[in-house]
Design an enzyme around this catalytic site. Structure first.
Site, PDB file in Angstrom:
ATOM      1  N   ASP A   1       0.845  -1.196   0.000  1.00  0.00           N
ATOM      2  CA  ASP A   1       0.000   0.000   0.000  1.00  0.00           C
ATOM      3  C   ASP A   1       0.883   1.251   0.000  1.00  0.00           C
ATOM      4  O   ASP A   1       1.663   1.456   0.938  1.00  0.00           O
ATOM      5  CB  ASP A   1      -0.884  -0.064   1.259  1.00  0.00           C
ATOM      6  CG  ASP A   1      -2.027   0.916   1.237  1.00  0.00           C
ATOM      7  OD1 ASP A   1      -2.036   1.795   0.370  1.00  0.00           O
ATOM      8  OD2 ASP A   1      -2.907   0.795   2.104  1.00  0.00           O
TER       9      ASP A   1
ATOM     10  N   GLU B   1      -2.299   1.361  -4.804  1.00  0.00           N
ATOM     11  CA  GLU B   1      -1.880   2.762  -4.923  1.00  0.00           C
ATOM     12  C   GLU B   1      -3.030   3.560  -5.525  1.00  0.00           C
ATOM     13  O   GLU B   1      -2.835   4.571  -6.157  1.00  0.00           O
ATOM     14  CB  GLU B   1      -0.533   2.927  -5.661  1.00  0.00           C
ATOM     15  CG  GLU B   1      -0.338   2.075  -6.891  1.00  0.00           C
ATOM     16  CD  GLU B   1      -0.984   2.715  -8.106  1.00  0.00           C
ATOM     17  OE1 GLU B   1      -2.218   2.533  -8.269  1.00  0.00           O
ATOM     18  OE2 GLU B   1      -0.283   3.364  -8.903  1.00  0.00           O
TER      19      GLU B   1
ATOM     20  N   GLY C   1      -5.163   3.266  -7.808  1.00  0.00           N
ATOM     21  CA  GLY C   1      -5.443   3.428  -9.238  1.00  0.00           C
ATOM     22  C   GLY C   1      -4.649   4.538  -9.899  1.00  0.00           C
ATOM     23  O   GLY C   1      -4.934   4.927 -11.033  1.00  0.00           O
TER      24      GLY C   1
ATOM     25  N   ASP D   1     -10.651   4.131  -1.096  1.00  0.00           N
ATOM     26  CA  ASP D   1     -11.217   3.099  -0.216  1.00  0.00           C
ATOM     27  C   ASP D   1     -12.742   3.032  -0.278  1.00  0.00           C
ATOM     28  O   ASP D   1     -13.430   4.051  -0.245  1.00  0.00           O
ATOM     29  CB  ASP D   1     -10.814   3.379   1.235  1.00  0.00           C
ATOM     30  CG  ASP D   1      -9.327   3.178   1.449  1.00  0.00           C
ATOM     31  OD1 ASP D   1      -8.599   2.974   0.454  1.00  0.00           O
ATOM     32  OD2 ASP D   1      -8.905   3.229   2.610  1.00  0.00           O
TER      33      ASP D   1
HETATM   34  C1  GLA Z   1      -5.399   2.289   2.791  1.00  0.00           C
HETATM   35  C2  GLA Z   1      -5.919   1.177   1.892  1.00  0.00           C
HETATM   36  C3  GLA Z   1      -6.959   0.380   2.633  1.00  0.00           C
HETATM   37  C4  GLA Z   1      -6.378  -0.171   3.928  1.00  0.00           C
HETATM   38  C5  GLA Z   1      -5.801   0.936   4.764  1.00  0.00           C
HETATM   39  C6  GLA Z   1      -5.025   0.406   5.955  1.00  0.00           C
HETATM   40  O1  GLA Z   1      -6.373   3.235   3.070  1.00  0.00           O
HETATM   41  O2  GLA Z   1      -6.434   1.701   0.699  1.00  0.00           O
HETATM   42  O3  GLA Z   1      -7.442  -0.663   1.825  1.00  0.00           O
HETATM   43  O4  GLA Z   1      -5.395  -1.124   3.611  1.00  0.00           O
HETATM   44  O5  GLA Z   1      -4.913   1.745   4.013  1.00  0.00           O
HETATM   45  O6  GLA Z   1      -4.473   1.425   6.721  1.00  0.00           O
END
Ligand code: GLA
Length: 502
Positions: free
Chosen positions: A267, A305, A307, A328
């Protein structure tokens, strides 16, 4: 020679004597005392002069350039952006106060109001952020051969966030078996953010106290015919503020392989502060993709990342098996629909081995109706998206199990041809999507985006399919009325009729 804050007073006297602006008061290095751990401001540095410049150094985002730096008397104002294109840049101020400087500004959700003292060269050196450049030669890694169909499993984040521990993960693994989810194809048990501890003296990343024995947990999961996933970031900090793989990429990949990990979600998080260009973003994923491959263990590589940087065009080239196409998801119809209808990535990027990832499922978390969850699953299945359940499998209802394990829906998602479906047309609140399947059949989804039920009447001709011998509905014997030329269906509010034609 650079002047540092300690010398500012002396310099000021000289500057004033020659009638120059007092901007020199802020010139130099300023070391911040106590600040919030996010973003962990360490120091800032201002180079005054006709075209002033400066940097703000943080634990999360490294040394960020001050943009539009203006110095007026005792106050410098500048903008800071952490590289996240969705966030606006905020204006910060640095104001001389007594011997020091008061620094005020906002970043993401954090307000910073801190005092700083004039720093020495030794402090500057000690607090500097060492940029770890990712490999700048982009290349095409060979495929790891995994994820020939979209990965299916469970992930801790949507329901538990960082409130996850070893005991709960073992119970989830048990529930995956007992509920029939494993046998329906859900096999990855993925611990998202929140498992990471500190590095030991040799730099080896340890789990935190909630995960006393990661290798033991992997054995437990494997013994049940399941696979274990973990999460990390190319940045110094994960999105929830845990230790990232920054500077330890190869070492972390080896650690995970040694524990028996089968899946890594990587991530971008704080890495967005300094891996900003498409090339840098790709390079940092390439670095981990190569490190995972070098372990020799088959590990699914999940790129997160959001997209950016046209990830679908290079996700496979960094040995990625799935890549997020959006920000998210939340457990609401609006959030799910915004991603599902419009942020599914480019269908031509998806296929066996590499998939557009529309994010983890919210089914069973309570924020949507059963019809909305059917729409959620249908959009994901039509787009060949990974299916990572995001609910508490230990307490889910039989209705939730039935939603998640519908055979027609799963067969569409997991179709071996791996062609991502697309919107065929939109007629008011009605959307019709189709997806060609390996055996020549066509998956058809009729979505109703209205807040009331809708009747749809569709002809085979407009769907582009020959009148099929069989029409199979997902979840229920679909309320479909067939005729020679097509079918009629009543589609519930925010619901869907998902069919396999042929
Ligand atoms: C980002 C990701 C989520 C999750 C959180 C965890 O926001 O996009 O899917 O993994 O981090 O902190």
């Amino acid at each position: 020679m650079r002047r540092y804050g300690v010398l500012a007073g002396v310099t000021l006297a000289v500057a004033v004597a020659v009638g120059a602006a007092r901007a020199g008061d802020l010139d130099g290095v300023w070391v911040v005392g106590t600040t919030p751990s996010f973003p962990g401001v360490r120091m800032f540095e201002i180079h005054a002069g006709p075209s002033p410049s400066g940097t703000l150094t943080t634990d999360w985002y490294g040394a960020m350039p001050m943009r539009n730096l203006r110095i007026t008397g005792d106050v410098a104002s500048f903008e800071i952006d952490n590289g996240n294109p969705r966030l606006q840049a905020h204006t910060w101020t640095a104001t001389r106060q007594g011997d020091g400087v008061r620094l005020v500004g906002d970043i993401w959700y954090q307000h910073v109001d801190a005092s700083a003292h004039a720093g020495s060269e030794t402090e500057r050196h000690a607090l500097a952020f060492t940029l770890q450049p990712p490999p700048m030669v982009l290349r095409a890694l060979s495929s790891n051969g995994l994820a020939r169909t979209p990965p299916m499993g469970w992930s801790s984040w949507n329901k538990f966030a960082t409130r996850i521990d070893d005991v709960a993960v073992r119970q989830i693994a048990d529930a995956m078996v007992a509920s029939g989810l494993r046998d329906a194809g859900y096999v990855y048990v993925n611990i998202d953010d929140g498992w990471q501890g500190a590095r030991d003296a040799n730099g080896v990343l340890q789990p935190n106290a909630k995960f006393p024995d990661m290798a033991g947990l992997a054995r437990y999961v494997h013994a049940r015919g399941l696979k274990l996933g973990l999460y990390s970031s190319p940045g110094p900090k994960s999105c929830a503020g845990y230790v990232g793989s920054y500077g330890h990429v190869v070492q972390d990949a080896r650690t995970w392989a040694g524990w028996g990990v089968d899946y890594i979600k990587y991530d971008l998080c704080s890495g967005e502060g300094f891996y900003r260009s498409p090339t840098e973003i790709r390079a940092t994923y390439q670095e981990m993709g190569a490190a995972l491959q070098a372990t020799g263990r088959p590990i699914v590589f999940s790129l997160c990342e959001y997209g950016r940087a046209d990830v679908g065009s290079w996700g496979r080239l960094v040995a990625g098996n799935l890549w997020r196409t959006s920000g998210d998801i939340k457990d609401s119809y609006d959030s799910m629909a915004a991603i599902g209808f419009d942020k599914g990535g480019k269908p031509e990027d998806a296929g066996p081995g590499g998939w557009n990832d529309l994010d983890m499922l919210e089914v069973g978390n309570g924020g949507m109706t059963a019809d909305e969850y059917r729409t959620h699953l249908s959009l994901w299945a039509m787009q060949a998206a990974p299916l990572m359940t995001g609910n508490d499998l230990r307490t889910m209802t039989p209705e939730t199990v039935a939603l998640l394990t519908d055979k027609t829906m799963l067969a569409i998602d997991q179709d071996p041809l791996g062609r991502q479906g697309r919107r065929l047309f939109k007629r008011g609140d009605l959307e019709v999507w189709t997806r060609p399947l390996a055996d020549g059949a066509m998956a058809v989804a009729v979505f109703n985006r209205a807040a009331q039920p809708l009747d749809a009447e569709l002809s085979w001709e407009e769907l582009g399919v020959a009148a099929p011998a069989r029409l199979t509905g997902a979840w229920t014997a679909a309320p479909v009325e067939r005729s020679a030329s097509g079918f009629k269906a009543s589609v519930p509010t925010h619901g869907v009729v998902l069919l396999r034609a042929g």
